[in-house]
Scaffold this active site. Sequence first.
Site, PDB file in Angstrom:
ATOM      1  N   HIS A 138       1.245  -1.210  -0.444  1.00  0.00           N
ATOM      2  CA  HIS A 138       0.431   0.251  -0.213  1.00  0.00           C
ATOM      3  C   HIS A 138       0.824   0.860  -0.088  1.00  0.00           C
ATOM      4  CE1 HIS A 138       0.234  -1.936   3.883  1.00  0.00           C
ATOM      5  NE2 HIS A 138       0.497  -0.423   4.572  1.00  0.00           N
ATOM      6  N   CYS A 166       0.012  -0.187  12.005  1.00  0.00           N
ATOM      7  CA  CYS A 166       1.275   0.434  11.470  1.00  0.00           C
ATOM      8  C   CYS A 166       1.848   1.329  10.376  1.00  0.00           C
ATOM      9  CB  CYS A 166       0.772  -1.095  10.529  1.00  0.00           C
ATOM     10  SG  CYS A 166      -0.959  -0.661   8.853  1.00  0.00           S
TER      11      CYS A 166
END
Length: 293
Positions: free
Chosen positions: A67, A176
């Site tokens: 991502h 994260c």
Amino acid sequence: MKITDFIPKKSVALNVHPSTKQEAIDMLVDLLMTAGTIKDKGTVRRDVFKRETQGSTGLANGLATPHAQNDSVKKPSISVITVPEGVNFDSIDGKPARLLFLFAAPEKADDKSLTEMGRLAVLLMDDDFKESLIKVQSTEELFKLIDAKEAERNKEDNEVSILGAEGKKIVAVTACPTGISSSFMAREALKKSAEKSGINVRVEVYGAAGVYHALTEEEIKEADAVIIAVSRKVPLARFDGKPMIETVVGTAIRKPDQIFERIKAGQAQIFRATEDDESFGDKIFKKIKSIFS
């Protein structure tokens, strides 16, 4: 808005054969460029690989969720490739990636969009669902499966902290580096693990657009143990005096049972906040910086 609304038909490629991780990521970025949801594929590609240096997004059992979040992304979007024979993605379990989703979002994406995208990452925690996606032969079939799986989910999170094993109340925080997928997946893994043991935990998530399912002062006060599963800085001073297990977000995704076993075994250590409130995430980032600087 449905999850499939974030997946343009032109951003799906089935039964492809990348030979390397780099080639797989290039395919995913090119698909978004073809779909017209990004302006500069070089910038998006750069940030995808930057995220990979902080820890591989190749997860367990054939799933990879790379991502990126930057202003070269026109709107939140997802590209998909299936690689039935698998491609080496430096996955945390050492297995090749067979289903790859690239999550891309603008730097200032709205909270709702990022939450919806994160829900796909949660759905992918179901191995049977993941395997069914790997086997699809058309984009229409892929969308149908995702829509059906999303419909199964209870759209409202009505979690309430309750007594868990041995009368304990447990709260947790996941985070994260980018907050698009892994932190949500860690939350789901902790919830599933707890449910198997008759425990119901409250999990706070640090996502790309902020904090989701924020813990209340009362919940923290009543908690008998705290799980901090992060790979970025999060505020910890509010947990001063609480027994705590600290680990990285990847461990919460892969080995949530072990975390609860450590709590049951009395391995949680009393956390004492320091003046600068350095978190475990801070320490991880310092280590990463020293390795890649």
